[in-house]
Design a protein around this motif. Structure first.
Motif, mmCIF file in Angstrom:
data_model
loop_
_atom_site.group_PDB
_atom_site.id
_atom_site.type_symbol
_atom_site.label_atom_id
_atom_site.label_comp_id
_atom_site.label_asym_id
_atom_site.label_seq_id
_atom_site.Cartn_x
_atom_site.Cartn_y
_atom_site.Cartn_z
ATOM 1 N N THR A 51 0.763 -1.343 -0.171
ATOM 2 C CA THR A 51 0.560 0.234 0.393
ATOM 3 C C THR A 51 0.996 0.914 0.076
ATOM 4 O O THR A 51 2.112 1.121 0.724
ATOM 5 C CB THR A 51 -0.581 -0.230 1.125
ATOM 6 N N ALA A 52 0.322 2.589 0.150
ATOM 7 C CA ALA A 52 1.308 3.320 -0.030
ATOM 8 C C ALA A 52 1.193 4.257 1.077
ATOM 9 O O ALA A 52 2.868 4.864 0.969
ATOM 10 C CB ALA A 52 0.042 4.970 -0.562
ATOM 11 N N ASP A 53 1.071 3.669 2.698
ATOM 12 C CA ASP A 53 1.762 3.601 3.233
ATOM 13 C C ASP A 53 2.305 2.628 3.530
ATOM 14 O O ASP A 53 3.055 2.386 5.205
ATOM 15 C CB ASP A 53 0.264 4.153 4.198
ATOM 16 N N LYS A 54 3.425 1.932 3.030
ATOM 17 C CA LYS A 54 4.428 0.858 3.411
ATOM 18 C C LYS A 54 3.275 -0.353 4.504
ATOM 19 O O LYS A 54 4.455 -0.858 5.125
ATOM 20 C CB LYS A 54 5.295 1.546 3.428
ATOM 21 N N GLN A 55 2.016 -0.753 3.795
ATOM 22 C CA GLN A 55 1.903 -1.851 4.731
ATOM 23 C C GLN A 55 1.837 -2.806 3.012
ATOM 24 O O GLN A 55 1.246 -2.621 2.415
ATOM 25 C CB GLN A 55 0.496 -1.776 5.021
ATOM 26 N N THR A 149 -3.782 -5.844 6.919
ATOM 27 C CA THR A 149 -2.473 -5.081 6.398
ATOM 28 C C THR A 149 -1.591 -5.021 7.699
ATOM 29 O O THR A 149 -1.784 -4.981 8.755
ATOM 30 C CB THR A 149 -2.294 -3.658 5.729
ATOM 31 N N VAL A 150 -0.298 -4.892 7.648
ATOM 32 C CA VAL A 150 0.476 -5.357 8.353
ATOM 33 C C VAL A 150 2.535 -4.712 7.926
ATOM 34 O O VAL A 150 2.109 -4.744 6.774
ATOM 35 C CB VAL A 150 1.730 -6.350 8.778
ATOM 36 N N THR A 151 3.187 -3.953 7.997
ATOM 37 C CA THR A 151 4.500 -3.551 7.838
ATOM 38 C C THR A 151 5.459 -4.554 8.441
ATOM 39 O O THR A 151 5.000 -5.705 8.576
ATOM 40 C CB THR A 151 5.042 -2.306 8.748
ATOM 41 N N LEU A 152 6.589 -4.474 7.325
ATOM 42 C CA LEU A 152 7.400 -4.976 7.514
ATOM 43 C C LEU A 152 8.027 -5.715 8.765
ATOM 44 O O LEU A 152 8.372 -5.890 8.955
ATOM 45 C CB LEU A 152 8.606 -4.021 6.711
ATOM 46 N N ASP A 153 7.766 -4.421 9.573
ATOM 47 C CA ASP A 153 8.357 -4.798 11.031
ATOM 48 C C ASP A 153 7.881 -5.762 11.821
ATOM 49 O O ASP A 153 7.878 -6.796 12.162
ATOM 50 C CB ASP A 153 8.657 -3.946 12.081
ATOM 51 N N GLN A 154 5.955 -5.845 11.670
ATOM 52 C CA GLN A 154 5.364 -6.560 11.686
ATOM 53 C C GLN A 154 4.748 -7.664 11.041
ATOM 54 O O GLN A 154 5.167 -9.174 11.844
ATOM 55 C CB GLN A 154 4.024 -6.596 11.960
ATOM 56 N N TYR A 174 10.854 -11.326 2.836
ATOM 57 C CA TYR A 174 11.909 -11.428 2.868
ATOM 58 C C TYR A 174 12.319 -10.188 1.464
ATOM 59 O O TYR A 174 13.803 -9.552 1.664
ATOM 60 C CB TYR A 174 12.838 -12.667 2.788
ATOM 61 N N TYR A 175 12.233 -10.506 0.537
ATOM 62 C CA TYR A 175 12.185 -9.488 -0.779
ATOM 63 C C TYR A 175 12.010 -8.634 -0.196
ATOM 64 O O TYR A 175 12.793 -7.864 -0.558
ATOM 65 C CB TYR A 175 11.095 -10.132 -2.125
ATOM 66 N N TRP A 176 11.093 -7.926 0.072
ATOM 67 C CA TRP A 176 10.820 -6.602 1.158
ATOM 68 C C TRP A 176 11.641 -6.291 1.430
ATOM 69 O O TRP A 176 11.970 -5.276 1.356
ATOM 70 C CB TRP A 176 8.927 -7.008 1.520
ATOM 71 N N ARG A 177 12.136 -7.174 3.121
ATOM 72 C CA ARG A 177 12.782 -6.744 3.218
ATOM 73 C C ARG A 177 14.477 -5.944 2.313
ATOM 74 O O ARG A 177 14.953 -5.263 2.938
ATOM 75 C CB ARG A 177 13.508 -7.573 4.774
ATOM 76 N N GLY A 178 14.453 -6.994 1.257
ATOM 77 C CA GLY A 178 15.951 -6.579 0.735
ATOM 78 C C GLY A 178 15.568 -5.661 0.125
ATOM 79 O O GLY A 178 16.349 -4.900 -0.488
ATOM 80 N N MET A 179 14.147 -4.811 -0.603
ATOM 81 C CA MET A 179 14.217 -3.670 -1.261
ATOM 82 C C MET A 179 15.036 -2.292 -0.697
ATOM 83 O O MET A 179 15.131 -2.705 0.580
ATOM 84 C CB MET A 179 12.317 -3.316 -1.009
ATOM 85 N N LYS A 180 15.715 -1.833 -1.977
ATOM 86 C CA LYS A 180 16.017 -0.302 -1.322
ATOM 87 C C LYS A 180 14.549 0.982 -0.682
ATOM 88 O O LYS A 180 13.995 0.133 -1.291
ATOM 89 C CB LYS A 180 16.342 0.125 -2.151
ATOM 90 N N ASN A 181 15.108 0.309 0.419
ATOM 91 C CA ASN A 181 13.306 1.592 0.974
ATOM 92 C C ASN A 181 14.274 3.345 1.421
ATOM 93 O O ASN A 181 14.769 3.223 2.444
ATOM 94 C CB ASN A 181 12.703 1.170 2.323
#
Length: 182
Positions: A51-55, A149-154, A174-181
């Motif tokens: 989502t737009a709010d990074k969830q 919806t959940v955040t990456l940390d969640q 894990y792919y999301w965690r590795g993305m350049k944020n």
């Protein structure tokens, strides 16, 4: 070193709505006969929908093979409506299961889901720029989904606690965690 086995005989022992099961007798490279049980499954797609709010969007649903509910990313099989197009199936599944469409749909990876017994090939996509669909496609009559919806940390904490056990979903997180944020 030779690895390829040569099928000697083959019999389809089950044909269902979702899968077909074949039993093969093979000749191994060492000249021994062995039996292989192969589950044939249509190609499939899965979506890391952000989502737009990074969830990320997760779906809670019942899974009969493990007799419990799971938390998973949206996914489904490529079927006759898709004319063998994984891209089309990804757009359709996102609509059917989440009621969103994506401005950007990017292929992350393709992989076999369980090479020891199944030929299912899954394509994982990143879906961003989500907005409500203009036209809702019918949902599968035999599916009951609850979205969250959940955040990456969640999501990472949910993996650690054993709340997310589905392989495609863990791979997507894990792919999301590795993305350049940025």
């Amino acid at each position: 070193m030779q690895f390829e086995e040569r099928p000697v005989s083959s019999e389809t022992v089950f044909r269902g709505h979702l899968i077909e099961v074949e039993v093969q007798t093979v000749l191994t490279p060492q000249g021994r006969q062995a039996q292989r049980e192969i589950v044939h499954h249509a190609p499939a797609v899965a979506l890391l929908a952000l989502t737009a709010d990074k969830q990320m969007i997760l779906e809670k649903q019942w899974r009969a093979p493990i007799a419990k509910t799971t938390l998973e990313i949206p996914a489904g099989k490529v079927d006759s409506r898709d004319q063998a197009s994984a891209d089309h199936a990804a757009v359709r599944e996102l609509n059917e299961e989440t009621r969103y469409q994506a401005d950007r749909l990017t292929k992350i990876a393709g992989f076999y889901t369980s090479v020891g017994c199944m030929d299912e090939y899954m394509t994982l996509y990143l879906a961003t720029g989500l907005r409500p669909v203009d036209h809702e496609l019918p949902q599968d009559a035999d599916e009951q989904l609850a979205l969250q919806t959940v955040t990456l940390d969640q999501a990472l904490a949910m993996i650690d606690r054993g709340e997310i056990e589905d392989a495609k979903t863990i791979m997507a997180i894990y792919y999301w965690r590795g993305m350049k944020n940025d």
